[in-house]
Design a protein around this motif. Structure first.
Motif, PDB file in Angstrom:
ATOM      1  N   UNK A 142      -2.428  -7.266  -0.737  1.00  0.00           N
ATOM      2  CA  UNK A 142      -1.609  -6.060  -0.645  1.00  0.00           C
ATOM      3  C   UNK A 142      -2.191  -4.924  -1.474  1.00  0.00           C
ATOM      4  N   UNK A 143      -2.922  -5.274  -2.540  1.00  0.00           N
ATOM      5  CA  UNK A 143      -3.465  -4.248  -3.427  1.00  0.00           C
ATOM      6  C   UNK A 143      -4.584  -3.447  -2.783  1.00  0.00           C
ATOM      7  N   UNK A 144      -5.024  -3.810  -1.577  1.00  0.00           N
ATOM      8  CA  UNK A 144      -6.195  -3.171  -0.989  1.00  0.00           C
ATOM      9  C   UNK A 144      -5.963  -1.705  -0.632  1.00  0.00           C
ATOM     10  N   UNK A 145      -4.725  -1.293  -0.546  1.00  0.00           N
ATOM     11  CA  UNK A 145      -4.446   0.102  -0.230  1.00  0.00           C
ATOM     12  C   UNK A 145      -3.400   0.656  -1.189  1.00  0.00           C
ATOM     13  N   UNK A 146      -3.438   1.950  -1.415  1.00  0.00           N
ATOM     14  CA  UNK A 146      -2.447   2.624  -2.252  1.00  0.00           C
ATOM     15  C   UNK A 146      -2.137   3.966  -1.609  1.00  0.00           C
ATOM     16  N   UNK A 147      -0.852   4.320  -1.530  1.00  0.00           N
ATOM     17  CA  UNK A 147      -0.451   5.561  -0.878  1.00  0.00           C
ATOM     18  C   UNK A 147      -0.679   6.749  -1.805  1.00  0.00           C
ATOM     19  N   UNK A 167       0.005   8.147 -17.058  1.00  0.00           N
ATOM     20  CA  UNK A 167       1.193   8.047 -16.207  1.00  0.00           C
ATOM     21  C   UNK A 167       2.040   9.295 -16.402  1.00  0.00           C
ATOM     22  N   UNK A 168       2.613   9.807 -15.312  1.00  0.00           N
ATOM     23  CA  UNK A 168       3.442  11.009 -15.391  1.00  0.00           C
ATOM     24  C   UNK A 168       4.927  10.686 -15.428  1.00  0.00           C
ATOM     25  N   UNK A 169       5.278   9.390 -15.352  1.00  0.00           N
ATOM     26  CA  UNK A 169       6.683   8.982 -15.370  1.00  0.00           C
ATOM     27  C   UNK A 169       6.782   7.478 -15.288  1.00  0.00           C
ATOM     28  N   UNK A 170       7.976   6.938 -15.021  1.00  0.00           N
ATOM     29  CA  UNK A 170       8.147   5.487 -14.899  1.00  0.00           C
ATOM     30  C   UNK A 170       7.255   4.918 -13.798  1.00  0.00           C
ATOM     31  N   UNK A 171       6.884   3.650 -13.933  1.00  0.00           N
ATOM     32  CA  UNK A 171       6.001   2.992 -12.968  1.00  0.00           C
ATOM     33  C   UNK A 171       6.706   1.764 -12.401  1.00  0.00           C
ATOM     34  N   UNK A 172       7.466   1.924 -11.317  1.00  0.00           N
ATOM     35  CA  UNK A 172       8.146   0.780 -10.702  1.00  0.00           C
ATOM     36  C   UNK A 172       7.160  -0.117  -9.968  1.00  0.00           C
ATOM     37  N   UNK A 173       7.649  -1.259  -9.510  1.00  0.00           N
ATOM     38  CA  UNK A 173       6.775  -2.239  -8.877  1.00  0.00           C
ATOM     39  C   UNK A 173       6.072  -1.707  -7.642  1.00  0.00           C
ATOM     40  N   UNK A 174       6.704  -0.792  -6.920  1.00  0.00           N
ATOM     41  CA  UNK A 174       6.097  -0.354  -5.661  1.00  0.00           C
ATOM     42  C   UNK A 174       4.919   0.600  -5.857  1.00  0.00           C
ATOM     43  N   UNK A 175       4.543   0.890  -7.103  1.00  0.00           N
ATOM     44  CA  UNK A 175       3.343   1.706  -7.341  1.00  0.00           C
ATOM     45  C   UNK A 175       2.236   0.873  -7.987  1.00  0.00           C
ATOM     46  N   UNK A 176       2.390  -0.452  -7.977  1.00  0.00           N
ATOM     47  CA  UNK A 176       1.422  -1.321  -8.647  1.00  0.00           C
ATOM     48  C   UNK A 176       0.009  -1.152  -8.097  1.00  0.00           C
ATOM     49  N   UNK A 204       8.257   0.158 -16.963  1.00  0.00           N
ATOM     50  CA  UNK A 204       7.211  -0.328 -16.058  1.00  0.00           C
ATOM     51  C   UNK A 204       7.717  -1.606 -15.397  1.00  0.00           C
ATOM     52  N   UNK A 205       7.442  -1.758 -14.106  1.00  0.00           N
ATOM     53  CA  UNK A 205       7.888  -2.931 -13.369  1.00  0.00           C
ATOM     54  C   UNK A 205       7.079  -4.169 -13.717  1.00  0.00           C
ATOM     55  N   UNK A 206       7.643  -5.316 -13.395  1.00  0.00           N
ATOM     56  CA  UNK A 206       6.984  -6.588 -13.704  1.00  0.00           C
ATOM     57  C   UNK A 206       5.657  -6.724 -12.968  1.00  0.00           C
ATOM     58  N   UNK A 207       5.592  -6.241 -11.724  1.00  0.00           N
ATOM     59  CA  UNK A 207       4.334  -6.320 -10.971  1.00  0.00           C
ATOM     60  C   UNK A 207       3.287  -5.407 -11.600  1.00  0.00           C
ATOM     61  N   UNK A 208       3.709  -4.242 -12.073  1.00  0.00           N
ATOM     62  CA  UNK A 208       2.794  -3.327 -12.767  1.00  0.00           C
ATOM     63  C   UNK A 208       2.255  -3.982 -14.035  1.00  0.00           C
ATOM     64  N   UNK A 209       3.131  -4.660 -14.767  1.00  0.00           N
ATOM     65  CA  UNK A 209       2.688  -5.377 -15.970  1.00  0.00           C
ATOM     66  C   UNK A 209       1.603  -6.387 -15.611  1.00  0.00           C
ATOM     67  N   UNK A 210       1.798  -7.106 -14.506  1.00  0.00           N
ATOM     68  CA  UNK A 210       0.798  -8.068 -14.068  1.00  0.00           C
ATOM     69  C   UNK A 210      -0.530  -7.412 -13.737  1.00  0.00           C
ATOM     70  N   UNK A 211      -0.480  -6.229 -13.122  1.00  0.00           N
ATOM     71  CA  UNK A 211      -1.697  -5.496 -12.776  1.00  0.00           C
ATOM     72  C   UNK A 211      -2.437  -5.073 -14.045  1.00  0.00           C
ATOM     73  N   UNK A 212      -1.694  -4.557 -15.015  1.00  0.00           N
ATOM     74  CA  UNK A 212      -2.315  -4.130 -16.274  1.00  0.00           C
ATOM     75  C   UNK A 212      -2.960  -5.328 -16.974  1.00  0.00           C
ATOM     76  N   UNK A 213      -2.250  -6.454 -16.983  1.00  0.00           N
ATOM     77  CA  UNK A 213      -2.809  -7.655 -17.601  1.00  0.00           C
ATOM     78  C   UNK A 213      -4.065  -8.116 -16.868  1.00  0.00           C
ATOM     79  N   UNK A 214      -4.083  -7.980 -15.543  1.00  0.00           N
ATOM     80  CA  UNK A 214      -5.254  -8.375 -14.756  1.00  0.00           C
ATOM     81  C   UNK A 214      -6.453  -7.513 -15.105  1.00  0.00           C
TER      82      UNK A 214
END
Length: 257
Positions: A142-147, A167-176, A204-214
């Protein structure tokens, strides 16, 4: 090519190429991989991603492995596992040149590879460099594209000595996916230091946290530490729980390219 009775997936013969690391070999790799992908019944989107990523890995060997005027070998091997995953390996016997911090319009091969594929491993040493690419045969991550909306919540600031993702504001999971792309863009595919500035992000969303950790793990594998700045409690607590070191304020102990 054969298949186990009752198993609809074909068993593809590995693609093995031993070529000189010269520009003309890139065409040979592209054509041979195209035929192999069709025979192995790899889906069109996955095959297209692998064509781009493998092409970038081979181009890096052609452009950077050997001194100007010198010619050396380049080995390519592509296999499909029984579970459907495709693995491609590009190896040379030359040196490694760390990408520029600001590559302009060139040299984005590692970024492309990291963004498109499931797993990218770069092993470099005195005997040469080996790039291993892994991707599912039927579906891209799913990470292969970003809007554009995802990307608009972050920007890369290259004004300082170290690229900074702001970051310009909160980072929810759908912007991971956008977070991942910006971090890889700033760090040149994970091989040069970067800073993540979350001063404006109170959550920051849990999925975003996972991305940062990755991406932090990719950095450690390449010898640098992702420097994260966050003032709000939620991002600091969430990232610390994932093993990411977070500072409240910027200090002088920043990574250097």
């Amino acid at each position: 090519m054969s298949a186990v009775p009752g198993d609809p997936r074909p068993r593809a013969v590995p693609l093995v190429l031993d070529l000189p690391a010269v520009p003309a070999s890139l065409v040979t790799v592209r054509r041979a991989l195209g035929r192999w992908l069709a025979d192995a019944q790899v889906s069109a989107d996955v095959g297209g991603a692998l064509q781009v990523a493998l092409g970038e890995a081979c181009a890096n060997a052609v452009d950077h492995a050997y001194p100007p005027g010198a010619e050396g070998p380049m080995q390519v091997r592509v296999t499909r596992d029984d579970d459907g995953r495709v693995t491609a390996v590009v190896a040379d016997h030359g040196g490694w040149r760390t990408p520029d911090v600001d590559p302009g319009d060139r040299g984005r091969g590692l970024l492309i590879m990291q963004q498109l594929l499931e797993d990218v491993e770069v092993a470099r040493g005195p005997g040469g460099t080996t790039v291993t690419l892994r991707v599912p045969a039927r579906e891209l991550p799913e990470r292969a594209t970003a809007s554009a909306d995802e990307l608009s919540l972050l920007h890369v600031d290259r004004a300082g000595p170290v690229p900074r993702v702001v970051a310009t504001g909160p980072l929810p999971d759908d912007v991971a996916a956008g977070v991942r792309l910006r971090l890889l863009e700033a760090s040149r595919g994970g091989v040069v230091p970067a800073v993540l500035d979350l001063a404006a992000a109170d959550r920051v969303g849990a999925v975003v946290v996972g991305v940062v950790a990755e991406v932090a793990a990719i950095g450690r594998a390449n010898g640098w530490s992702l420097h994260v700045l966050a003032a709000a409690d939620q991002p600091r607590t969430a990232l610390a729980g994932a093993g990411v070191v977070v500072d409240v304020e910027e200090d002088e102990d920043l990574p250097t390219p």
